[in-house]
Design a protein around this motif. Structure first.
Motif: not given
Length: 136
Positions: A68-84
């Motif tokens: 649950a902790a490493l689910g879709h919301p955290e996945t999206a947060r990680r990808l948002e941080r990587l995008l730049p």
């Protein structure tokens, strides 16, 4: 399962995001800090970064809490941080994965981490590393 392998335990109750998982996992390593980069996790699992040298058991207790902790919301947060910092040639693929995660679809960080670990155990491409994953 061989009983003579060292057992390292990750406790899913001790973290609620990827940064916390990185701290919890790093607690297992001798003299090395893993900072959450998934490519670097592969390197750590190959050995030489504070893990036992001849195979070991990674016992992940509270794995459903971690799922649950490493689910879709955290996945999206990680990808948002990587995008730049993503190479322009890979930007569209990362944006597509981000959109997918925001919709609650596709693999999660938990899924990715488990898949990476399993590559270093029985049946994986890097099975010679001898890592046995126990999800509890």
């Amino acid at each position: 399962m061989p009983r003579d392998l060292p057992v390292l335990i990750v406790d899913g109750a001790r973290f609620s995001d990827l940064d916390g998982f990185a701290r919890e996992f790093s607690r297992l390593l001798s003299g090395y800090t893993w900072r959450g980069n998934l490519d670097a996790l592969n390197d750590v699992l190959r050995g030489g970064y504070g893990t036992p040298t001849h195979g070991w058991v990674l016992r992940w207790v509270g794995s459903e809490t971690s799922r649950a902790a490493l689910g879709h919301p955290e996945t999206a947060r990680r990808l948002e941080r990587l995008l730049p910092s993503v190479d322009p040639s890979n930007r569209a693929a990362v944006e597509a994965r981000l959109d997918e995660a925001r919709r609650g679809e596709g693999p999660t960080l938990f899924d990715e981490i488990v898949a990476i670990i399993r590559e270093h155990g029985p049946g994986g491409r890097e099975a010679a590393d001898g890592i046995l994953l126990e999800l509890r």
